[in-house]
Design a protein around this motif. Structure first.
Motif, PDB file in Angstrom:
ATOM      1  N   ALA A 138      57.367  31.952  56.556  1.00  0.00           N
ATOM      2  CA  ALA A 138      56.419  33.718  56.303  1.00  0.00           C
ATOM      3  C   ALA A 138      54.993  33.490  56.914  1.00  0.00           C
ATOM      4  CB  ALA A 138      56.244  33.482  54.573  1.00  0.00           C
ATOM      5  N   ASP A 139      53.938  34.530  56.820  1.00  0.00           N
ATOM      6  CA  ASP A 139      52.509  34.466  56.957  1.00  0.00           C
ATOM      7  C   ASP A 139      52.509  33.898  56.171  1.00  0.00           C
ATOM      8  OD1 ASP A 139      53.750  36.865  59.195  1.00  0.00           O
ATOM      9  OD2 ASP A 139      53.107  38.238  58.422  1.00  0.00           O
ATOM     10  N   VAL A 140      52.509  33.431  54.777  1.00  0.00           N
ATOM     11  CA  VAL A 140      51.539  33.179  54.013  1.00  0.00           C
ATOM     12  C   VAL A 140      52.823  32.175  52.829  1.00  0.00           C
ATOM     13  CG1 VAL A 140      50.358  34.207  53.819  1.00  0.00           C
ATOM     14  CG2 VAL A 140      51.898  34.983  52.309  1.00  0.00           C
ATOM     15  N   PRO A 141      51.719  31.002  52.551  1.00  0.00           N
ATOM     16  CA  PRO A 141      52.876  30.526  51.419  1.00  0.00           C
ATOM     17  C   PRO A 141      53.291  31.205  50.277  1.00  0.00           C
ATOM     18  CG  PRO A 141      50.576  29.223  52.193  1.00  0.00           C
ATOM     19  CD  PRO A 141      50.108  30.432  52.752  1.00  0.00           C
ATOM     20  N   ALA A 142      54.283  31.080  49.479  1.00  0.00           N
ATOM     21  CA  ALA A 142      55.198  31.116  48.500  1.00  0.00           C
ATOM     22  C   ALA A 142      53.650  30.519  47.744  1.00  0.00           C
ATOM     23  CB  ALA A 142      56.252  30.737  48.509  1.00  0.00           C
ATOM     24  N   PHE A 143      52.797  31.466  47.576  1.00  0.00           N
ATOM     25  CA  PHE A 143      52.313  30.352  46.517  1.00  0.00           C
ATOM     26  C   PHE A 143      52.092  30.237  44.942  1.00  0.00           C
ATOM     27  CE2 PHE A 143      49.225  33.537  49.197  1.00  0.00           C
ATOM     28  CZ  PHE A 143      48.584  32.748  49.978  1.00  0.00           C
ATOM     29  N   ASP A 144      51.534  29.101  44.285  1.00  0.00           N
ATOM     30  CA  ASP A 144      53.003  28.085  42.811  1.00  0.00           C
ATOM     31  C   ASP A 144      51.795  29.796  42.015  1.00  0.00           C
ATOM     32  OD1 ASP A 144      54.257  26.786  43.226  1.00  0.00           O
ATOM     33  OD2 ASP A 144      52.831  26.096  44.189  1.00  0.00           O
ATOM     34  N   VAL A 145      50.324  30.344  42.183  1.00  0.00           N
ATOM     35  CA  VAL A 145      49.561  30.884  41.676  1.00  0.00           C
ATOM     36  C   VAL A 145      48.742  31.669  42.287  1.00  0.00           C
ATOM     37  CG1 VAL A 145      47.628  30.754  38.866  1.00  0.00           C
ATOM     38  CG2 VAL A 145      49.592  29.469  38.880  1.00  0.00           C
ATOM     39  N   LEU A 146      48.584  32.524  42.080  1.00  0.00           N
ATOM     40  CA  LEU A 146      47.487  33.207  42.346  1.00  0.00           C
ATOM     41  C   LEU A 146      46.566  34.172  41.590  1.00  0.00           C
ATOM     42  CD1 LEU A 146      48.098  35.495  45.986  1.00  0.00           C
ATOM     43  CD2 LEU A 146      46.491  36.701  44.350  1.00  0.00           C
ATOM     44  N   LEU A 147      45.609  33.328  40.859  1.00  0.00           N
ATOM     45  CA  LEU A 147      44.741  34.341  40.520  1.00  0.00           C
ATOM     46  C   LEU A 147      44.005  35.852  41.042  1.00  0.00           C
ATOM     47  CD1 LEU A 147      42.987  30.943  39.160  1.00  0.00           C
ATOM     48  CD2 LEU A 147      43.823  32.361  37.852  1.00  0.00           C
ATOM     49  N   LEU A 148      44.010  36.311  40.574  1.00  0.00           N
ATOM     50  CA  LEU A 148      42.583  37.511  40.626  1.00  0.00           C
ATOM     51  C   LEU A 148      41.869  37.966  39.459  1.00  0.00           C
ATOM     52  CD1 LEU A 148      45.892  39.778  42.047  1.00  0.00           C
ATOM     53  CD2 LEU A 148      43.990  38.860  43.313  1.00  0.00           C
ATOM     54  N   GLY A 149      40.645  38.565  39.360  1.00  0.00           N
ATOM     55  CA  GLY A 149      39.821  38.614  38.824  1.00  0.00           C
ATOM     56  C   GLY A 149      40.239  40.676  38.881  1.00  0.00           C
ATOM     57  N   MET A 150      39.591  41.376  38.417  1.00  0.00           N
ATOM     58  CA  MET A 150      39.801  42.796  38.413  1.00  0.00           C
ATOM     59  C   MET A 150      38.788  43.684  37.891  1.00  0.00           C
ATOM     60  SD  MET A 150      42.201  45.542  36.497  1.00  0.00           S
ATOM     61  CE  MET A 150      41.121  45.382  35.220  1.00  0.00           C
ATOM     62  N   GLY A 151      38.341  44.441  38.560  1.00  0.00           N
ATOM     63  CA  GLY A 151      36.827  44.749  38.624  1.00  0.00           C
ATOM     64  C   GLY A 151      37.065  46.586  37.761  1.00  0.00           C
ATOM     65  N   PRO A 152      36.179  46.968  36.717  1.00  0.00           N
ATOM     66  CA  PRO A 152      36.084  48.221  36.264  1.00  0.00           C
ATOM     67  C   PRO A 152      36.931  49.435  37.108  1.00  0.00           C
ATOM     68  CG  PRO A 152      34.025  46.597  36.081  1.00  0.00           C
ATOM     69  CD  PRO A 152      34.568  46.685  37.099  1.00  0.00           C
ATOM     70  N   ASP A 153      36.717  49.583  37.900  1.00  0.00           N
ATOM     71  CA  ASP A 153      36.974  50.176  39.109  1.00  0.00           C
ATOM     72  C   ASP A 153      38.924  50.222  38.641  1.00  0.00           C
ATOM     73  OD1 ASP A 153      37.308  48.005  40.685  1.00  0.00           O
ATOM     74  OD2 ASP A 153      35.792  49.724  42.256  1.00  0.00           O
ATOM     75  N   GLY A 154      39.433  49.154  39.442  1.00  0.00           N
ATOM     76  CA  GLY A 154      40.608  48.647  39.809  1.00  0.00           C
ATOM     77  C   GLY A 154      40.608  48.218  40.867  1.00  0.00           C
ATOM     78  N   HIS A 155      40.304  47.298  41.282  1.00  0.00           N
ATOM     79  CA  HIS A 155      40.416  46.806  42.625  1.00  0.00           C
ATOM     80  C   HIS A 155      40.452  44.792  41.965  1.00  0.00           C
ATOM     81  CE1 HIS A 155      35.527  45.131  42.031  1.00  0.00           C
ATOM     82  NE2 HIS A 155      36.303  43.928  42.982  1.00  0.00           N
TER      83      HIS A 155
END
Length: 248
Positions: A138-155
């Motif tokens: 595949a193009d990327v690994p199957a990440f075991d955990v992908l952490l995301l922050g989120m801005g007040p605008d929802g990005h």
């Protein structure tokens, strides 16, 4: 969309960071037991930094073989190596510098003093090629955990509301120009790359995030709230403090 979607609330930012750190350590240990290595994508921001610092301070970090953890970043500011605005610099200061790591498993996003200089698109392509090496077809690994922050605008990552980058999915990594939040140049995973993760964790703290959290949990308009469009193949967790959960 696939897998379960859960909202987990914590009473304060400090408890949110500590609990997320504990979850991360457990998820990494489980991945190593099942597959030998773990692939984790880190994020920046205030709560992201607090979470990484909590991992560094946790006695349970000794249960992880850090030489068998591959670290990635879902987005990065296109600035020189070591710039304090870079997510990788924050991670180095908060956690990575305290660990016994194999340097070959820390996959830093390109910087402007790297081999591609200030060529943003070439830098993004270079990071995409590195991800491909570990994708297992595949193009990327199957990440075991992908952490995301989120801005007040929802990005999330550097995928901003109504920004042209939202519609670009021709590669796992894109160069982002004209970011509404400085600095203007960034590299970012696309929705397609994020969707390969086994678990996606969206971590949000603070009352200013509450409207976007509510829209994201409701899986609303992705153009308005990009966080509404990210899911893990096994599980999607919204890890929030009470202030960020106020509109749920």
């Amino acid at each position: 969309m696939s897998g379960e979607v859960l909202v987990v609330r914590h009473s304060s930012p400090e408890l949110l960071a500590a609990a997320t750190a504990g979850r991360l350590l457990s998820a990494i240990a489980d991945a190593q037991a099942a597959r030998g290595v773990a692939h984790v994508s880190l994020t920046g921001g205030t709560i992201g930094g607090k979470t990484l610092a909590a991992v560094a301070a946790a006695p349970a970090r000794e249960a992880v073989d850090w030489k068998r953890v591959h670290f990635w970043w879902s987005d990065e500011r296109f600035l020189p190596t070591g710039d304090p605005e870079r997510n990788a610099t924050q991670a180095q200061d908060a956690l990575l510098g305290a660990l016994d790591l194999d340097p070959s498993t820390v996959h830093y996003p390109p910087a402007t003093d790297g081999p591609d200089g200030d060529d943003l698109d070439a830098a993004a392509a270079r990071y995409a090629a590195e991800l491909l090496q570990f994708g297992g077809g595949a193009d990327v690994p199957a990440f075991d955990v992908l952490l995301l922050g989120m801005g007040p605008d929802g990005h999330v990552a550097s995928l901003f509301p109504h920004h042209p980058g939202l519609a670009r999915d021709e590669s796992s990594v894109i160069g982002v120009r004209g970011s509404p939040k400085p600095p203007p140049l960034r590299v970012s995973f696309t929705f397609g790359a994020i969707a390969r993760a086994r678990q996606v964790w969206l971590v949000a703290s603070g009352a200013e995030k509450a409207p976007a959290v509510a829209r994201g949990v409701a899986a609303g308009d992705v153009a308005e709230t990009p966080a509404a469009g990210v899911f893990g193949t096994d599980r999607t967790l919204w890890l929030v403090d009470e202030a960020a959960a106020a509109d749920l």
